[in-house]
Design an enzyme around this catalytic site. Structure first.
Site, PDB file in Angstrom:
ATOM      1  N   GLY A  19      -2.352  -9.108   3.111  1.00  0.00           N
ATOM      2  CA  GLY A  19      -3.119  -8.192   3.953  1.00  0.00           C
ATOM      3  C   GLY A  19      -2.404  -6.923   4.373  1.00  0.00           C
ATOM      4  N   SER A  20      -1.507  -6.396   3.546  1.00  0.00           N
ATOM      5  CA  SER A  20      -0.853  -5.144   3.966  1.00  0.00           C
ATOM      6  C   SER A  20      -1.837  -3.970   3.934  1.00  0.00           C
ATOM      7  CB  SER A  20       0.394  -4.851   3.131  1.00  0.00           C
ATOM      8  OG  SER A  20       0.051  -4.495   1.816  1.00  0.00           O
ATOM      9  N   ASN A  21      -2.787  -4.002   3.023  1.00  0.00           N
ATOM     10  CA  ASN A  21      -3.824  -2.954   3.042  1.00  0.00           C
ATOM     11  C   ASN A  21      -4.755  -3.122   4.245  1.00  0.00           C
ATOM     12  OD1 ASN A  21      -3.754  -0.972   0.723  1.00  0.00           O
ATOM     13  ND2 ASN A  21      -3.385  -2.908  -0.345  1.00  0.00           N
ATOM     14  N   MET A  97      -9.179 -11.440  -4.159  1.00  0.00           N
ATOM     15  CA  MET A  97      -8.929 -11.779  -5.552  1.00  0.00           C
ATOM     16  C   MET A  97     -10.003 -12.683  -6.169  1.00  0.00           C
ATOM     17  SD  MET A  97      -6.427  -9.807  -5.859  1.00  0.00           S
ATOM     18  CE  MET A  97      -5.545 -10.047  -7.387  1.00  0.00           C
ATOM     19  N   ARG A  98     -11.239 -12.563  -5.689  1.00  0.00           N
ATOM     20  CA  ARG A  98     -12.366 -13.259  -6.321  1.00  0.00           C
ATOM     21  C   ARG A  98     -13.324 -12.228  -6.870  1.00  0.00           C
ATOM     22  NH1 ARG A  98     -11.825 -18.286  -7.611  1.00  0.00           N
ATOM     23  NH2 ARG A  98     -14.073 -18.582  -7.656  1.00  0.00           N
ATOM     24  N   LEU A 100     -16.818 -10.715  -7.422  1.00  0.00           N
ATOM     25  CA  LEU A 100     -18.093 -10.779  -6.707  1.00  0.00           C
ATOM     26  C   LEU A 100     -19.222 -10.714  -7.725  1.00  0.00           C
ATOM     27  CD1 LEU A 100     -17.131  -8.318  -3.871  1.00  0.00           C
ATOM     28  CD2 LEU A 100     -17.652 -10.748  -3.582  1.00  0.00           C
ATOM     29  N   HIS A 116      -7.359  -0.786  -5.969  1.00  0.00           N
ATOM     30  CA  HIS A 116      -6.797  -1.396  -7.175  1.00  0.00           C
ATOM     31  C   HIS A 116      -5.464  -0.702  -7.473  1.00  0.00           C
ATOM     32  CE1 HIS A 116      -6.903  -3.549 -10.996  1.00  0.00           C
ATOM     33  NE2 HIS A 116      -6.429  -2.441 -11.536  1.00  0.00           N
ATOM     34  N   GLU A 181      -0.968   2.986  -1.735  1.00  0.00           N
ATOM     35  CA  GLU A 181      -2.230   2.312  -1.374  1.00  0.00           C
ATOM     36  C   GLU A 181      -2.485   2.456   0.123  1.00  0.00           C
ATOM     37  OE1 GLU A 181      -2.958  -1.657  -2.970  1.00  0.00           O
ATOM     38  OE2 GLU A 181      -1.345  -1.362  -4.414  1.00  0.00           O
TER      39      GLU A 181
END
Ligand code: GAR
Length: 210
Positions: A19-21, A97-98, A100, A116, A181
């Site tokens: 969760g750094s973003n 990372m799923r 959708l 990304h 990012e």
């Protein structure tokens, strides 16, 4: 009393990991004049550090484990219900990372963005930095883009470029890209929240870059 009326865009952030973003978005939203606020964080994985970050920032957080659902669509529907119940107007994927499904992507068309770690459309998918190093390119970077049903294919809102140095490893390159990012995600969210960027017919329309 009812909910807080702030006039800010209500954002949901989907995560799967550290969760750094998410943190970069939390920090941006903490600025008084930032035009968005995070009202819900959802992780599809329990126990990840991103959930701690949400807790520290006093943002409601949910774990919706994808493995608990019989299909992708059932998982997507559960997230959709939670997001709408929280009053979410706009979604940021931040290391989610799923994949959708198309129904979810279409349901949130123009209101769903992803970050990304490459200069899309180059190097889609996973193990991105490995792909970049294997290709031997001299530049890489990061992209914030609108999400469409095709993986890593929606139009870009903001991109940042970084050099690939001889001797880079996946770790050194990932760290250089990640720094960018954290710069571009808040910029992109601000642009969208201020209505300066819109998604129209598969394209990004920028009204005012000032
Ligand atoms: C980030 O580098 C993000 O760009 C990448 O996962 C990392 C998550 O880090 N996302 C993807 O590869 C999505 N296809 P974070 O959890 O510290 O934000």
């Amino acid at each position: 009393m009812g909910g807080k009326v702030t006039g800010k865009l209500k954002v949901g952030v989907l995560i799967s990991g550290r969760g750094s973003n998410l943190q970069a978005l939390i920090d941006a939203c903490a600025e008084r004049d930032f035009p968005a606020e995070i009202v819900l964080v959802i992780s599809n994985v329990a126990g990840v550090y991103g959930l701690e970050r949400a807790k520290k920032a006093r943002i409601p957080a949910l774990v919706i484990p994808h493995g608990n659902y019989p299909s992708r669509e059932a998982f997507d529907d559960a997230m959709d219900d939670a997001l709408r119940a929280a009053g979410v107007e706009f979604i940021c994927l931040a290391g989610f990372m799923r994949l959708l499904g198309a129904k979810f992507a279409r349901g949130w068309e123009g209101k769903l963005v992803n970050i990304h770690p490459s200069l899309l459309p180059a190097f889609k998918g996973v193990r991105v930095h490995e792909q970049v190093l294997d290709a031997g390119v001299a530049m890489s970077g990061a992209t914030v883009h609108f999400v469409i049903p095709e993986l890593d294919s929606g139009p870009a809102i903001v991109q940042a470029e970084v050099p690939v140095h001889p001797g880079d490893t996946v770790e050194t390159l990932a760290a250089r890209v990640l720094k960018q990012e954290h710069v571009i995600y808040p910029i992109a969210l601000r642009m969208v929240a201020e209505g300066r960027v819109k998604y129209e017919n598969g394209r990004v329309v920028i009204r005012d870059r000032a």
